[in-house]
Design an enzyme around this catalytic site. Structure first.
Site, PDB file in Angstrom:
ATOM      1  N   ASP A  67       0.879  -1.172   0.000  1.00  0.00           N
ATOM      2  CA  ASP A  67       0.000   0.000   0.000  1.00  0.00           C
ATOM      3  C   ASP A  67       0.920   1.227   0.000  1.00  0.00           C
ATOM      4  O   ASP A  67       1.398   1.666   1.044  1.00  0.00           O
ATOM      5  CB  ASP A  67      -0.899  -0.017   1.242  1.00  0.00           C
ATOM      6  N   GLU A  86       1.357   1.494  13.514  1.00  0.00           N
ATOM      7  CA  GLU A  86       0.302   1.570  12.505  1.00  0.00           C
ATOM      8  C   GLU A  86      -0.872   0.767  13.062  1.00  0.00           C
ATOM      9  O   GLU A  86      -1.041  -0.406  12.752  1.00  0.00           O
ATOM     10  CB  GLU A  86       0.819   1.017  11.173  1.00  0.00           C
ATOM     11  N   GLU A  93     -10.351  -3.842  15.030  1.00  0.00           N
ATOM     12  CA  GLU A  93      -9.249  -4.642  15.584  1.00  0.00           C
ATOM     13  C   GLU A  93      -8.793  -4.169  16.964  1.00  0.00           C
ATOM     14  O   GLU A  93      -8.046  -4.850  17.643  1.00  0.00           O
ATOM     15  CB  GLU A  93      -8.039  -4.729  14.638  1.00  0.00           C
ATOM     16  N   HIS A 117      -5.442   0.462   1.385  1.00  0.00           N
ATOM     17  CA  HIS A 117      -6.005  -0.863   1.709  1.00  0.00           C
ATOM     18  C   HIS A 117      -7.091  -0.776   2.776  1.00  0.00           C
ATOM     19  O   HIS A 117      -7.727  -1.779   3.095  1.00  0.00           O
ATOM     20  CB  HIS A 117      -4.894  -1.835   2.133  1.00  0.00           C
TER      21      HIS A 117
END
Length: 457
Positions: free
Chosen positions: A144, A236, A245, A393
């Protein structure tokens, strides 16, 4: 618990009391070859075995919560079993901390669970770490270009914030951000990774001759120890709709290792939401359930499940991209400042909204995207997943209303989005909306853990 066997290079010293009450260290082993320490998980701790160059076991013990043990100096470890004590001197600080953090996990298996364990189902965690332990998934993220190049630019264009500094990389994956920190002049980077990708990251560190600058630490940031406080934390941690998540909570947890006035890259995140009109998307989603309207599928009547199927499909947020012409109003923004936010702040987030409709039509749902900012001493760099920017992404996320609402230009469309964290490392999304002038209402309850991927132009 980590099940794989670990191996470390060590020196072994037997500790004895002398008659005067002092302590003597003796190394009675005359082997010219280095000793190997093998560490293997047991049900309630770990078994340690020290093997000499001939493969002979020269020391063996089990260690658990009750075992008397402690760190000595920089990279040594003292263990007492009964009246006998041994000192293990590790060949490197990296090996010591890998051992030390693993031992903490082994010994704490029956203790109070960590912040990560309290908020995460075991099955979800296992699936999550398995997913990120694959090189193909790391490649997907690294390729990405917007993501990777923006991180590198943010770090290198703020090199004064990294030069000669100590950096913590949370969830380092392949270690790519740690390498960027070193490129910017970081003195030391502690790269923490809980999945087995840590082994691959270690290979990259060694093959790039950076073992003195980057230390890979395997484990969860909530459960491990790092050697010192850090000047800046990099990570990240963003998922779909920023929060999916729940890695942002691990990123915030890492602040316990941050020096006062330390920095965080990224520094804050903005979630944007706006109403959209997309009849085609709504009908495609609706007709997915047509399969269950069949009265004679191989002789079987499926219609008893058509309502359940419709409910399930409408609970799915749609991950894709779209043309901004479908947006019916300017977006509303919800900001999380990572320097100030606490983990608990992300457990329940309420985002009120009032949109002034710019074009008449059916409101089919709300579209979401996010931006994060890297606020450095020299420059502020933005990473955007907006539909007006090049695709990443992360795509964008759209949540359908169960029933579309008609709104005229100039009317106001108001309500709230409630994000409630769940133990599956994601969120339940509650949407309540109304066209104020007509009083017509709609809403939906969606499961961010189970999105529908619809990548079409």
């Amino acid at each position: 618990q980590q099940q794989q066997q670990q191996q470390h290079s060590v020196s072994l010293f037997f500790v004895k009391e002398d008659p005067k009450g002092g302590v003597q260290f003796s190394n009675s082993l005359r082997s010219e070859q280095p000793l190997k320490l093998l560490v293997e998980a047991e049900e309630e701790g770990a078994e340690l075995r020290v093997i000499d160059g001939n493969g002979v076991c020269v020391f063996k013990c089990s260690i658990n919560r009750e075992t008397e043990s402690c760190r000595v100096g920089k990279q040594a470890f003292l263990i007492t079993v009964g009246c006998n004590s041994v000192l293990l001197q590790f060949n490197s600080l990296n090996e010591f901390f890998t051992f030390h953090n693993s031992l903490k996990a082994f010994k704490s298996s029956n203790k109070v669970p960590s912040a990560f364990s309290r908020r995460t189902e075991d099955a979800s965690a296992a699936q999550y770490f398995q997913f990120y332990s694959s090189l193909s998934q790391q490649q997907n993220m690294m390729q990405d270009y917007i993501r990777t190049a923006t991180y590198q630019r943010a770090i290198l264009q703020n090199h004064v914030d990294f030069k000669d500094k100590v950096v913590l990389d949370v969830g380092c994956g392949s270690g790519i951000l740690s390498f960027f920190a070193v490129q910017a002049g970081a003195r030391k980077v502690y790269a923490v990774e809980a999945s087995t990708m840590s082994k691959y990251a270690e290979i990259l560190v060694k093959s790039n001759n950076l073992s003195e600058r980057i230390m890979i630490l395997e484990g969860k940031i909530e459960e491990i120890t790092i050697p010192e406080k850090v000047d800046i934390i990099i990570s990240e941690p963003m998922g779909y709709l920023l929060f999916h998540e729940r890695m942002l909570e691990s990123y915030l947890h890492a602040k316990k290792w941050l020096k006062p006035n330390g920095m965080m890259f990224p520094t804050f995140g903005d979630v944007h939401l706006a109403p959209f009109s997309d009849e085609q998307l709504y009908m495609e989603h609706y007709t997915r359930a047509n399969f269950w309207y069949q009265q004679c599928f191989h002789g079987i009547n499926l219609t008893g499940l058509c309502r359940a199927a419709m409910d399930e499909y409408f609970r799915q947020p749609i991950v894709d991209t779209f043309d901004v012409v479908i947006l019916m109003a300017r977006s509303v923004k919800y900001t999380v400042n990572f320097l100030e936010a606490k983990e608990d702040d992300l457990h329940r987030m309420e985002i009120p909204f009032t949109f002034r409709i710019l074009q008449s039509g059916q409101v089919h749902g709300l579209a979401f995207w996010f931006d994060v900012a890297f606020v450095g001493s020299q420059k502020t760099i933005w990473l955007s997943t907006s539909p007006t920017e090049p695709l990443t992404h992360w795509y964008q996320v759209r949540c359908l209303l169960q029933t579309p609402l008609f709104a005229k230009e100039g009317e106001t469309f108001s309500g709230k989005v409630l994000l409630v964290a769940n133990k599956r490392q994601s969120y339940d999304i509650h949407i309540m909306a109304m066209v104020d002038q007509t009083g017509f209402k709609s809403g939906n309850l969606l499961d961010l853990k189970n999105p529908f991927f619809s990548f079409y132009e």
